[in-house]
Design a protein around this motif. Structure first.
Motif, PDB file in Angstrom:
ATOM      1  N   GLY A 114       0.778  -1.223   0.000  1.00 34.23           N
ATOM      2  CA  GLY A 114       0.000   0.000   0.000  1.00 34.23           C
ATOM      3  C   GLY A 114       0.814   1.280   0.000  1.00 34.23           C
ATOM      4  N   VAL A 115       2.130   1.185   0.144  1.00 33.21           N
ATOM      5  CA  VAL A 115       2.951   2.392   0.196  1.00 33.21           C
ATOM      6  C   VAL A 115       4.003   2.340  -0.916  1.00 33.21           C
ATOM      7  CG1 VAL A 115       2.625   2.758   2.665  1.00 33.21           C
ATOM      8  CG2 VAL A 115       4.508   1.366   1.894  1.00 33.21           C
ATOM      9  N   PRO A 116       4.309   3.470  -1.503  1.00 32.41           N
ATOM     10  CA  PRO A 116       5.355   3.493  -2.525  1.00 32.41           C
ATOM     11  C   PRO A 116       6.708   3.083  -1.942  1.00 32.41           C
ATOM     12  CG  PRO A 116       4.120   5.557  -2.510  1.00 32.41           C
ATOM     13  CD  PRO A 116       3.694   4.774  -1.324  1.00 32.41           C
ATOM     14  N   LEU A 117       7.485   2.411  -2.694  1.00 31.03           N
ATOM     15  CA  LEU A 117       8.822   1.942  -2.303  1.00 31.03           C
ATOM     16  C   LEU A 117       8.785   1.037  -1.074  1.00 31.03           C
ATOM     17  CD1 LEU A 117      10.779   5.273  -2.841  1.00 31.03           C
ATOM     18  CD2 LEU A 117      10.531   3.369  -4.437  1.00 31.03           C
ATOM     19  N   GLY A 118       7.674   0.353  -0.882  1.00 35.09           N
ATOM     20  CA  GLY A 118       7.532  -0.540   0.263  1.00 35.09           C
ATOM     21  C   GLY A 118       8.100  -1.921   0.027  1.00 35.09           C
ATOM     22  N   GLY A 119       8.565  -2.182  -1.177  1.00 34.56           N
ATOM     23  CA  GLY A 119       9.104  -3.498  -1.480  1.00 34.56           C
ATOM     24  C   GLY A 119       8.005  -4.462  -1.879  1.00 34.56           C
ATOM     25  N   LEU A 120       8.389  -5.689  -2.086  1.00 34.92           N
ATOM     26  CA  LEU A 120       7.424  -6.719  -2.451  1.00 34.92           C
ATOM     27  C   LEU A 120       6.622  -7.151  -1.229  1.00 34.92           C
ATOM     28  CD1 LEU A 120       9.548  -9.018  -4.782  1.00 34.92           C
ATOM     29  CD2 LEU A 120       7.655  -7.535  -5.439  1.00 34.92           C
ATOM     30  N   PRO A 121       5.315  -7.348  -1.394  1.00 33.24           N
ATOM     31  CA  PRO A 121       4.531  -7.854  -0.247  1.00 33.24           C
ATOM     32  C   PRO A 121       4.864  -9.325  -0.019  1.00 33.24           C
ATOM     33  CG  PRO A 121       3.143  -7.676  -2.194  1.00 33.24           C
ATOM     34  CD  PRO A 121       4.479  -7.108  -2.556  1.00 33.24           C
ATOM     35  N   PRO A 122       4.596  -9.845   1.164  1.00 31.79           N
ATOM     36  CA  PRO A 122       4.846 -11.269   1.413  1.00 31.79           C
ATOM     37  C   PRO A 122       3.902 -12.133   0.571  1.00 31.79           C
ATOM     38  CG  PRO A 122       3.641 -10.293   3.231  1.00 31.79           C
ATOM     39  CD  PRO A 122       4.015  -9.174   2.311  1.00 31.79           C
ATOM     40  N   ASP A 123       4.234 -13.395   0.408  1.00 31.26           N
ATOM     41  CA  ASP A 123       3.379 -14.305  -0.357  1.00 31.26           C
ATOM     42  C   ASP A 123       2.033 -14.519   0.328  1.00 31.26           C
ATOM     43  OD1 ASP A 123       5.262 -14.655  -2.338  1.00 31.26           O
ATOM     44  OD2 ASP A 123       6.179 -16.396  -1.369  1.00 31.26           O
ATOM     45  N   VAL A 124       2.049 -14.598   1.658  1.00 35.75           N
ATOM     46  CA  VAL A 124       0.830 -14.785   2.448  1.00 35.75           C
ATOM     47  C   VAL A 124       0.878 -13.815   3.612  1.00 35.75           C
ATOM     48  CG1 VAL A 124      -0.498 -16.380   3.877  1.00 35.75           C
ATOM     49  CG2 VAL A 124       0.645 -17.230   1.835  1.00 35.75           C
ATOM     50  N   GLU A 125      -0.233 -13.138   3.843  1.00 35.96           N
ATOM     51  CA  GLU A 125      -0.316 -12.194   4.959  1.00 35.96           C
ATOM     52  C   GLU A 125      -1.390 -12.670   5.919  1.00 35.96           C
ATOM     53  OE1 GLU A 125       0.221  -7.601   4.816  1.00 35.96           O
ATOM     54  OE2 GLU A 125      -1.863  -8.091   4.395  1.00 35.96           O
ATOM     55  N   LEU A 126      -1.088 -12.701   7.182  1.00 35.81           N
ATOM     56  CA  LEU A 126      -2.007 -13.164   8.218  1.00 35.81           C
ATOM     57  C   LEU A 126      -2.575 -11.955   8.951  1.00 35.81           C
ATOM     58  CD1 LEU A 126      -3.113 -15.614   9.826  1.00 35.81           C
ATOM     59  CD2 LEU A 126      -1.100 -15.406  11.269  1.00 35.81           C
ATOM     60  N   SER A 127      -3.884 -11.949   9.161  1.00 38.84           N
ATOM     61  CA  SER A 127      -4.514 -10.887   9.950  1.00 38.84           C
ATOM     62  C   SER A 127      -5.593 -11.504  10.822  1.00 38.84           C
ATOM     63  CB  SER A 127      -5.097  -9.802   9.051  1.00 38.84           C
ATOM     64  OG  SER A 127      -6.110 -10.316   8.231  1.00 38.84           O
ATOM     65  N   GLY A 128      -6.089 -10.738  11.755  1.00 43.29           N
ATOM     66  CA  GLY A 128      -7.076 -11.267  12.679  1.00 43.29           C
ATOM     67  C   GLY A 128      -8.159 -10.269  13.010  1.00 43.29           C
ATOM     68  N   LEU A 148     -32.516 -12.834  15.073  1.00 44.48           N
ATOM     69  CA  LEU A 148     -31.997 -11.478  15.016  1.00 44.48           C
ATOM     70  C   LEU A 148     -30.653 -11.470  15.733  1.00 44.48           C
ATOM     71  CD1 LEU A 148     -32.357  -8.438  14.406  1.00 44.48           C
ATOM     72  CD2 LEU A 148     -33.422  -8.258  16.660  1.00 44.48           C
ATOM     73  N   THR A 149     -29.636 -10.920  15.082  1.00 44.31           N
ATOM     74  CA  THR A 149     -28.295 -10.895  15.639  1.00 44.31           C
ATOM     75  C   THR A 149     -27.736  -9.477  15.557  1.00 44.31           C
ATOM     76  OG1 THR A 149     -27.939 -13.142  14.802  1.00 44.31           O
ATOM     77  CG2 THR A 149     -26.006 -11.924  15.501  1.00 44.31           C
ATOM     78  N   ILE A 150     -27.098  -9.040  16.643  1.00 48.82           N
ATOM     79  CA  ILE A 150     -26.370  -7.769  16.634  1.00 48.82           C
ATOM     80  C   ILE A 150     -24.965  -8.032  17.150  1.00 48.82           C
ATOM     81  CG2 ILE A 150     -28.420  -6.325  16.906  1.00 48.82           C
ATOM     82  CD1 ILE A 150     -27.660  -6.029  19.865  1.00 48.82           C
ATOM     83  N   GLY A 151     -24.055  -7.199  16.785  1.00 50.27           N
ATOM     84  CA  GLY A 151     -22.679  -7.366  17.239  1.00 50.27           C
ATOM     85  C   GLY A 151     -21.741  -6.604  16.347  1.00 50.27           C
ATOM     86  N   GLY A 152     -20.535  -7.115  16.241  1.00 52.11           N
ATOM     87  CA  GLY A 152     -19.555  -6.464  15.392  1.00 52.11           C
ATOM     88  C   GLY A 152     -18.250  -7.209  15.386  1.00 52.11           C
ATOM     89  N   ASP A 153     -17.378  -6.748  14.505  1.00 53.72           N
ATOM     90  CA  ASP A 153     -16.036  -7.313  14.386  1.00 53.72           C
ATOM     91  C   ASP A 153     -15.037  -6.293  14.895  1.00 53.72           C
ATOM     92  OD1 ASP A 153     -17.364  -9.323  13.083  1.00 53.72           O
ATOM     93  OD2 ASP A 153     -16.563  -8.873  11.093  1.00 53.72           O
ATOM     94  N   ILE A 154     -14.227  -6.695  15.850  1.00 52.62           N
ATOM     95  CA  ILE A 154     -13.133  -5.870  16.333  1.00 52.62           C
ATOM     96  C   ILE A 154     -11.930  -6.255  15.488  1.00 52.62           C
ATOM     97  CG2 ILE A 154     -11.695  -5.275  18.315  1.00 52.62           C
ATOM     98  CD1 ILE A 154     -14.139  -6.361  20.028  1.00 52.62           C
ATOM     99  N   ARG A 155     -11.457  -5.328  14.673  1.00 56.14           N
ATOM    100  CA  ARG A 155     -10.423  -5.624  13.678  1.00 56.14           C
ATOM    101  C   ARG A 155      -9.034  -5.260  14.181  1.00 56.14           C
ATOM    102  NH1 ARG A 155     -13.181  -5.126   8.538  1.00 56.14           N
ATOM    103  NH2 ARG A 155     -15.088  -6.312   8.792  1.00 56.14           N
ATOM    104  N   THR A 156      -8.041  -6.011  13.735  1.00 54.94           N
ATOM    105  CA  THR A 156      -6.649  -5.742  14.097  1.00 54.94           C
ATOM    106  C   THR A 156      -5.808  -5.346  12.893  1.00 54.94           C
ATOM    107  OG1 THR A 156      -6.012  -8.059  13.832  1.00 54.94           O
ATOM    108  CG2 THR A 156      -6.775  -7.374  16.016  1.00 54.94           C
ATOM    109  N   ARG A 157      -6.354  -5.409  11.703  1.00 53.69           N
ATOM    110  CA  ARG A 157      -5.611  -5.073  10.489  1.00 53.69           C
ATOM    111  C   ARG A 157      -5.490  -3.548  10.388  1.00 53.69           C
ATOM    112  NH1 ARG A 157      -5.119  -8.604   5.799  1.00 53.69           N
ATOM    113  NH2 ARG A 157      -4.499  -7.341   4.028  1.00 53.69           N
ATOM    114  N   PRO A 158      -4.270  -3.009  10.195  1.00 56.20           N
ATOM    115  CA  PRO A 158      -4.087  -1.554  10.239  1.00 56.20           C
ATOM    116  C   PRO A 158      -4.788  -0.788   9.116  1.00 56.20           C
ATOM    117  CG  PRO A 158      -2.033  -2.656   9.665  1.00 56.20           C
ATOM    118  CD  PRO A 158      -3.016  -3.717  10.014  1.00 56.20           C
ATOM    119  N   ASP A 159      -5.035  -1.397   7.965  1.00 54.29           N
ATOM    120  CA  ASP A 159      -5.657  -0.672   6.857  1.00 54.29           C
ATOM    121  C   ASP A 159      -7.173  -0.828   6.823  1.00 54.29           C
ATOM    122  OD1 ASP A 159      -5.414  -3.348   6.236  1.00 54.29           O
ATOM    123  OD2 ASP A 159      -5.023  -3.017   4.103  1.00 54.29           O
ATOM    124  N   GLU A 160      -7.763  -1.314   7.912  1.00 50.37           N
ATOM    125  CA  GLU A 160      -9.213  -1.465   7.998  1.00 50.37           C
ATOM    126  C   GLU A 160      -9.744  -0.683   9.196  1.00 50.37           C
ATOM    127  OE1 GLU A 160     -10.284  -5.576   8.169  1.00 50.37           O
ATOM    128  OE2 GLU A 160      -9.708  -5.931   6.099  1.00 50.37           O
TER     129      GLU A 160
END
Length: 175
Positions: A114-128, A148-160
């Motif tokens: 996502g950033v210029p000159l950041g190099g190649l991304p890894p083959d697999v990226e893990l997030s939670g 009926l369901t209510i709730g949400g996702d607490i995200r740890t990925r920095p670009d979300e």
């Protein structure tokens, strides 16, 4: 839109298969199992569950900015272990409350840089993420209930987003 089929293979073990679609932008095939660890009779139970899935996205990650990956938190491969519990009120047609707390481990096989000159991304990226759902099943007939369901996702990925709210409505039926 989601569809699930769950079958009891033992008194305390269910297996399930399902499919989810986010307006055709993401289609996901799921398999999983639930094991009832604590059995409070017909009134309550607590169990562990695990689901694995493969998501197929309409658009490649390189051209998607705020699409299905962003809103769902899903990536190509997903694993969801967690704890599920329910409480049935007394009476033949009384509501059932349920709680579902999971950890979403998403494996991205199409990571992008996502950033210029950041190099190649890894083959697999893990997030939670931590999907948390609280809901009620309200019977309308002998074999059919509204859910009926209510709730949400607490995200740890920095670009979300840090939290994605979720509200669902559905129909549960038995054969």
């Amino acid at each position: 839109m989601s569809a699930r089929v769950a079958v009891g293979v033992h008194r305390r073990v269910d297996v399930l298969a399902g499919v989810d679609s986010a307006y055709g932008l993401m289609n996901e095939l799921r398999v999983g199992a639930r094991w009832m660890v604590l059995d409070g009779g017909p009134r309550w139970s607590v169990g562990v569950a695990v689901e694995g899935s493969h998501a197929f996205f309409l658009r490649p990650a390189s051209v998607e900015d705020r699409g299905a990956r962003y809103y769902s938190g899903r990536r190509n491969w997903n694993v969801l272990p967690g704890i599920v519990g329910n409480l049935q009120f007394p009476g033949a047609r009384s509501p059932r409350l349920f709680l579902d707390v999971r950890y979403l481990m998403a494996l991205d096989t199409e990571p992008i840089q996502g950033v210029p000159l950041g190099g190649l991304p890894p083959d697999v990226e893990l997030s939670g993420a931590f999907p948390v759902r609280l809901g009620a099943e309200i019977p309308v007939s002998e074999k059919t209930s509204y859910a009926l369901t209510i709730g949400g996702d607490i995200r740890t990925r920095p670009d979300e987003t840090d939290f994605m709210p979720v509200i669902t409505f559905g129909v549960v039926t038995g054969f």
